[in-house]
Design an enzyme around this catalytic site. Structure first.
Site, short mmCIF file in Angstrom:
data_model
loop_
_atom_site.label_atom_id
_atom_site.label_comp_id
_atom_site.label_asym_id
_atom_site.label_seq_id
_atom_site.Cartn_x
_atom_site.Cartn_y
_atom_site.Cartn_z
N LYS A 79 0.85 -1.20 0.00
CA LYS A 79 0.00 0.00 0.00
C LYS A 79 0.88 1.24 0.00
O LYS A 79 1.88 1.31 0.74
CB LYS A 79 -0.91 -0.04 1.23
CG LYS A 79 -1.95 1.07 1.28
CD LYS A 79 -2.85 0.90 2.50
CE LYS A 79 -3.93 1.96 2.59
NZ LYS A 79 -4.79 1.80 3.77
N SER A 154 -9.72 1.69 2.84
CA SER A 154 -8.87 2.43 1.94
C SER A 154 -7.80 1.59 1.25
O SER A 154 -7.20 2.06 0.28
CB SER A 154 -8.16 3.54 2.73
OG SER A 154 -7.33 2.99 3.72
N SER A 178 -9.88 -0.56 7.10
CA SER A 178 -9.30 -0.45 5.75
C SER A 178 -8.55 -1.67 5.23
O SER A 178 -8.20 -1.70 4.04
CB SER A 178 -8.36 0.75 5.68
OG SER A 178 -9.11 1.91 5.51
N1 GLN Z 1 -13.20 4.01 6.24
C1 GLN Z 1 -12.63 4.49 7.45
C2 GLN Z 1 -12.27 5.94 7.31
O1 GLN Z 1 -12.59 6.49 6.33
C3 GLN Z 1 -11.45 3.66 7.82
C4 GLN Z 1 -10.24 4.01 7.06
C5 GLN Z 1 -9.04 3.21 7.47
O2 GLN Z 1 -9.17 2.18 8.13
N2 GLN Z 1 -7.88 3.69 7.10
O3 GLN Z 1 -11.67 6.53 8.15
#
Ligand code: GLN
Length: 486
Positions: A79, A154, A178
């Site tokens: 990532k 994400s 994410s």
């Molecule tokens: N979807 C969640 C957010 O927007 C989690 C994102 C994540 O785990 N990085 O913060």
């Protein structure tokens, strides 16, 4: 034999046995990326030449009959929020578009020492803020099961790359879901470790008290292997725990007789997709059939989790993202009148809409007069949520829940409505607030052919039991044999 279709452990064994060479493996994956990534858009950048050089080096070790490290020649995707020395690390943000870290994250040191080969960096929501990867400044990654749908986020690029067989495994990060949510949307095995299990040194920070790096993998054994490779205490991260790392592969005994699986009442809610609910209930029955024992549990503060998360995470983000001011590194506006003007223009031009929204929410929650009402209160509720988990785990060994209330949604469906996007994290966020580990594995498909994620949540530092339960389930069901048709 199609090298790209192999699991990481199958490829590992073939490389060890001399039946597949590391160069062959890299070439096969590079060809696969060339064939499908134009449609999937999982990668921000490729490092094919460096990967081939590394693969040749490992072949040199093989030729000299030197002992091979555990992941020798295994091609992985990373990532784009994890620092890789000499390779751009953009966080899918304009503000870091040309940032090339002068050092490796600790997980990259570990993977390099283990002999792994990096194929490239994967797309994500900007600074990991989002649930669909649509917040990337660069590209929209597609779900390999249906190119009109999001891969989740994400870590959407990593999940899509694994599901589309463009790498043998990948790393992602999970602050509120994410790793698990895109894992669920893409039908793979994806694990968020306990907070402190894996070093965050060299991970670009979003919300430091919630962030964890973890594996996205083709099956549960692969996730166990990757976790083992990256876990462990790191003097460079004071929040990494000094707890020894067990042999996670050895935990995969297939024996779940007597294992107490907690079913939290609050995770089976109205408005949940009936196909998702049916698949989860079926999965619980399957595990019972294998000898696990169902235990009803409650997590009474679940309804406050999203509100709590969006105060804690945004507060930490507003502080962490203060460093992007155009002075030391990253984007700087080309024209400015004076210093303050330069800061403002740099940040206005460099950050996308969602990142700005989070910075503003977080700054507000931390500001004088509101700190007690919002941030401090959120910390107190966080403690209650953590206590919910410790109490529930007195009665069970793992918990089973859906990973998300629905399967993957269509691109564009939620972009205009950030709140709808936030609600999609309802089942994953609590584990981050409590610091406990969780994993998503595929437990079937919707009528439309989209994967459904089953979440297995475990006790702190007990990833082994999660992996054991997930592996037993995976072995008893046919889902892993299905692949997206690209
Ligand atoms: N979807 C969640 C957010 O927007 C989690 C994102 C994540 O785990 N990085 O913060």
């Amino acid at each position: 034999m199609d090298i790209c279709r192999l699991t990481l452990h199958e490829l590992r064994d073939l490389i060890r046995g001399g039946e597949v060479s590391p160069v062959q493996a890299v070439e096969a994956y590079a060809a696969r990326i060339g064939a499908v990534d134009e449609r999937v858009q999982a990668f921000n950048s490729l490092t094919t030449e460096a990967a081939l050089r590394r693969a040749r080096k490992i072949e040199g070790m093989q030729a000299k009959k030197e002992p091979l490290p555990p992941l020798a020649g295994i091609p992985l995707a990373i990532k784009d929020v994890i620092c890789t020395k000499g390779v751009p690390t953009t966080c899918s943000s304009r503000i870091l578009e040309h940032f090339v870290p002068p050092y490796d994250a600790s997980v990259m040191h570990k993977l390099n020492d283990a002999g792994a080969v990096v194929l490239g960096k994967t797309n994500m929501d900007e600074f990991a803020m989002g649930s669909s990867t649509e917040n990337s400044a660069f590209r929209k990654t597609r779900n390999p099961w249906n190119l009109e749908c999001v891969p989740g986020g994400s870590s959407g690029g990593s999940a899509a790359a694994v599901a589309a067989d463009m790498c043998a495994g990948a790393l992602g990060t999970d602050t509120g879901g994410s790793i698990r949510q895109p894992g669920g949307f893409c039908g793979i095995a994806a694990l968020k470790p306990t907070y402190g299990r894996v070093s965050r040194y060299g991970l670009v920070a979003f919300a430091s008290s919630l962030d964890q790096i973890g594996p996205l993998a083709k099956d549960v054994r692969d996730a166990a292997i990757l976790l083992g490779a990256i876990a462990g205490h790191d003097p460079l991260d004071s929040t990494s725990a000094e707890i020894s790392v067990p042999d996670y592969e050895a935990a995969l005994t297939g024996d779940v007789r007597g294992l107490k699986v907690g079913i939290p009442a609050e995770y089976f809610i109205e408005g949940m997709d009936p196909e998702v609910e049916a698949a989860i209930r079926e999965a619980i029955t399957t595990l019972e059939g294998l000898g696990a024992v169902r235990v009803p549990v409650t997590l009474p503060h679940t309804e406050y989790a999203i509100a709590t998360y969006y105060l804690v995470a945004t507060a930490e983000a507003s502080s962490n993202l203060g460093r992007y001011d155009g002075v030391k590194y990253g984007y700087r506006t080309p024209t400015s009148e004076h210093l303050i003007d330069m800061y403002m223009k740099t940040r206005r031009e460099g950050f996308g809409a969602e990142v700005k929204r989070r910075i503003m929410l977080g700054t507000y929650a931390l500001s004088a007069g509101y700190y007690d009402a919002y941030y401090l209160k959120a910390l107190k509720v966080r403690t209650l949520i953590r206590q919910d988990f410790s109490r529930a785990f007195e009665a069970c060994d793992v918990m089973l829940t859906p990973t998300s209330p629905t399967a993957a949604f269509r691109l564009g469906e939620k972009v205009e409505d950030p709140l709808q996007m936030y609600l999609a994290d309802v089942f994953t966020i609590s584990a981050n607030l409590a610091g406990v580990p969780g994993m998503s594995i595929n437990c079937g498909f919707t009528g439309a052919g989209l994967p459904i994620g089953l979440q297995v949540i475990g006790k702190p530092f007990d990833e082994g039991t999660i992996l054991k339960a997930a592996h037993a389930y995976e072995q008893a069901t046919p889902w892993r044999t299905r692949r997206p048709n690209l």
